[in-house]
Enzyme design. Structure first.
Site, PDB file in Angstrom:
ATOM      1  N   GLN A 266       0.990   6.515   1.022  1.00  0.00           N
ATOM      2  CA  GLN A 266       1.770   7.564   1.684  1.00  0.00           C
ATOM      3  C   GLN A 266       3.222   7.624   1.210  1.00  0.00           C
ATOM      4  O   GLN A 266       3.937   8.566   1.546  1.00  0.00           O
ATOM      5  CB  GLN A 266       1.753   7.362   3.209  1.00  0.00           C
ATOM      6  CG  GLN A 266       0.388   7.511   3.835  1.00  0.00           C
ATOM      7  CD  GLN A 266      -0.176   8.923   3.737  1.00  0.00           C
ATOM      8  OE1 GLN A 266       0.562   9.901   3.613  1.00  0.00           O
ATOM      9  NE2 GLN A 266      -1.499   9.034   3.774  1.00  0.00           N
TER      10      GLN A 266
ATOM     11  N   CYS B  43      -7.876   6.748  10.312  1.00  0.00           N
ATOM     12  CA  CYS B  43      -8.336   5.500   9.664  1.00  0.00           C
ATOM     13  C   CYS B  43      -7.361   4.362   9.948  1.00  0.00           C
ATOM     14  O   CYS B  43      -7.098   3.523   9.078  1.00  0.00           O
ATOM     15  CB  CYS B  43      -8.517   5.652   8.161  1.00  0.00           C
ATOM     16  SG  CYS B  43      -9.820   6.771   7.718  1.00  0.00           S
TER      17      CYS B  43
ATOM     18  N   ASP C 265       0.866  -1.164   0.000  1.00  0.00           N
ATOM     19  CA  ASP C 265       0.000   0.000   0.000  1.00  0.00           C
ATOM     20  C   ASP C 265       0.912   1.225   0.000  1.00  0.00           C
ATOM     21  O   ASP C 265       1.524   1.552   1.013  1.00  0.00           O
ATOM     22  CB  ASP C 265      -0.900  -0.035   1.245  1.00  0.00           C
ATOM     23  CG  ASP C 265      -1.674   1.255   1.448  1.00  0.00           C
ATOM     24  OD1 ASP C 265      -1.469   2.205   0.667  1.00  0.00           O
ATOM     25  OD2 ASP C 265      -2.476   1.307   2.392  1.00  0.00           O
TER      26      ASP C 265
ATOM     27  N   LYS D 208      -3.322  11.994  -3.326  1.00  0.00           N
ATOM     28  CA  LYS D 208      -2.279  12.156  -2.302  1.00  0.00           C
ATOM     29  C   LYS D 208      -0.936  12.503  -2.937  1.00  0.00           C
ATOM     30  O   LYS D 208       0.074  12.633  -2.246  1.00  0.00           O
ATOM     31  CB  LYS D 208      -2.153  10.884  -1.479  1.00  0.00           C
ATOM     32  CG  LYS D 208      -3.364  10.638  -0.576  1.00  0.00           C
ATOM     33  CD  LYS D 208      -3.107   9.512   0.384  1.00  0.00           C
ATOM     34  CE  LYS D 208      -4.376   8.939   0.938  1.00  0.00           C
ATOM     35  NZ  LYS D 208      -4.963   9.768   1.984  1.00  0.00           N
TER      36      LYS D 208
HETATM   37  N1  PMP Z   1      -3.646   3.525   2.752  1.00  0.00           N
HETATM   38  C1  PMP Z   1      -3.006   4.532   3.355  1.00  0.00           C
HETATM   39  C2  PMP Z   1      -1.679   4.272   4.004  1.00  0.00           C
HETATM   40  C3  PMP Z   1      -3.583   5.795   3.383  1.00  0.00           C
HETATM   41  O1  PMP Z   1      -2.953   6.811   3.981  1.00  0.00           O
HETATM   42  C4  PMP Z   1      -4.838   5.987   2.749  1.00  0.00           C
HETATM   43  C5  PMP Z   1      -5.516   7.339   2.768  1.00  0.00           C
HETATM   44  N2  PMP Z   1      -5.449   7.987   4.009  1.00  0.00           N
HETATM   45  C6  PMP Z   1      -5.444   4.905   2.106  1.00  0.00           C
HETATM   46  C7  PMP Z   1      -4.817   3.686   2.140  1.00  0.00           C
HETATM   47  C8  PMP Z   1      -6.754   5.048   1.408  1.00  0.00           C
HETATM   48  O2  PMP Z   1      -6.649   5.889   0.299  1.00  0.00           O
HETATM   49  P1  PMP Z   1      -7.934   6.342  -0.512  1.00  0.00           P
HETATM   50  O3  PMP Z   1      -8.923   6.827   0.499  1.00  0.00           O
HETATM   51  O4  PMP Z   1      -7.441   7.432  -1.415  1.00  0.00           O
HETATM   52  O5  PMP Z   1      -8.439   5.162  -1.260  1.00  0.00           O
END
Ligand code: PMP
Length: 405
Positions: A202, A363, A199, A225
């Site tokens: 970040q 989150c 993932d 992001k």
């Molecule tokens: N993984 C990480 C590490 C994140 O920081 C985020 C967004 N805060 C996500 C997944 C989810 O990204 P998105 O909401 O753009 O799908």
């Protein structure tokens, strides 16, 4: 050296007052601001060049298709993937992870198998795997982290075995800023024949991604992001894996031939791109990546390191302030709490001083549970932030402490 004053002019959102104070935007981990070049590209597409891709034989459609496919090449180059066939446009990190948890899960995960994630995942890299585990009666296992917010590598060794089907882990933690030793993790996993999904939500804005060097099997991130538009994201997958996976969603564009008896799916990458593509988003994302490359990934990394070091030492000097996430290898995220002051109060009062920080669990609720807290205040800093802005945060926190005395 980056010319930060010049860069700041590329982000008109930075030039505004909030509650009578110049805005300090430290919520880049949630979403980054957009440079004018990205906004202008979207405006031009919607006002002049809009036409659906992969369908029409007329001028506008052909031209938009070309731009869309150029954007794919741009993404491939940015993350150094081997082929355009390995770049799938999705709506974001979440959609990309769900694509893999669903399709990989359907094809390769069966009852009793194990899925491995880490203790510092965003909900997007937890819940899809829980859904899969429930659907297939599989087992979700979690690699623990230490008090600094680093993966406990010895535990990783213990947790990987024959029954482990996939390892899904973040490259960088959004809650703590930890840069995980993903190359080493991937090497270990591959020795056990376990594919790895990273993932990269970040990691990508900090310019540290080379999928061939990492040798990851899947890499996912979001456009919003990385200074690009919302609603666009990327799923990179090694061709050999993507070939083996069934499609996730069915619909237009992902098919070669359709009859009521039998449908032949389109070739990669289109097999995973059902429905009208977000071509303005993809082209806008490509512009954002161009912008980053113009600044220079190395220069961005060096400057953001400087911001992190300054913010860490300045904030550590505040009595009663505790930083969560003190890994040796970090990106420019500082997650903290002030003793005796709730994180939401801190965030709300800083907001009134013109400082935009994120509060809450980010989150990543299990991370908060691990540290026995209900959330933190998070400053996530990027190349358009400045030392002076960090000083304003410091002064704001000192003022806040006096208010709560
Ligand atoms: N993984 C990480 C590490 C994140 O920081 C985020 C967004 N805060 C996500 C997944 C989810 O990204 P998105 O909401 O753009 O799908």
């Amino acid at each position: 050296m980056l010319d930060v004053n010049k860069i700041r002019n590329d982000f008109p959102a930075l030039d505004q007052m909030v509650y009578g104070q110049p805005l300090v935007y430290f919520d880049n981990g949630a979403t980054t601001l957009k440079p004018t070049v990205v906004v202008d590209t979207l405006k031009e597409i919607y006002s002049k060049r809009n036409s659906n891709v992969h369908r029409g034989i007329h001028y506008l459609s052909l031209r938009m298709t070309e731009e869309y496919e150029e954007a794919r090449k741009r993404v491939r180059k940015f993350i150094n993937a081997g082929s355009d066939r390995e770049i799938i446009f999705t709506s974001g990190t979440t959609a990309s992870i769900n694509t893999i948890s669903s399709t990989f899960g359907e094809e390769f995960v069966k009852e009793g198998d194990e899925i491995l994630i880490s203790a510092m995942e965003h909900h997007s890299n937890i819940v899809p795997w829980q859904i899969l585990a429930k659907r297939k009666s599989a087992i979700l296992k979690v690699i623990p982290m230490n008090d600094k917010g680093e993966i406990v590598m010895e535990k990783l060794d213990d947790l990987m075995h024959e029954g482990t089907r996939i390892l899904a882990i973040n490259h960088v933690s959004n809650a703590l800023g930890t840069i995980n030793p993903v190359k080493e993790i991937i090497q270990k996993a591959h020795k056990e024949n376990i594919p790895v999904l990273l993932d990269g939500a970040q990691a990508i804005p900090h310019g540290i991604v080379d999928v061939q060097d990492l040798d990851c099997d899947f890499y996912v991130f979001s456009g919003h992001k990385v200074y690009g538009p919302n609603g666009i994201g990327v799923l990179y997958g090694k061709e050999e894996w993507l070939e083996k996976l069934p499609p996730w969603q069915g619909g237009g564009d992902m098919v070669e031939k359709v009859s009521f008896e039998k449908t032949i799916y389109a070739d990669l990458p289109f097999k995973f791109e059902a429905g009208t593509a977000n071509y303005p988003g993809a082209v806008g994302l490509a512009k954002a990546l161009d912008y980053i490359d113009t600044l220079g990934k190395d220069r961005i990394t060096a400057y953001e390191k400087e911001l992190l070091n300054y913010a860490t030492s300045r904030l550590s000097g505040i009595d009663g302030l505790k930083i969560f996430g003190t890994a040796a290898n970090k990106i420019s995220i500082v997650s903290f709490l002030l003793e005796g002051i709730h994180q939401e109060d801190t965030g709300m009062i800083l907001d009134k001083m013109g400082l935009a920080l994120r509060t809450g669990t980010h989150c990543a609720e299990p991370v908060m549970t691990r540290f026995g807290i209900d959330g933190t205040v998070r400053a996530s800093l990027v190349f358009y932030n400045t030392i002076e802005e960090i000083d304003r945060l410091y002064e704001g926190l000192i003022k806040l402490k006096q208010m709560f005395k």
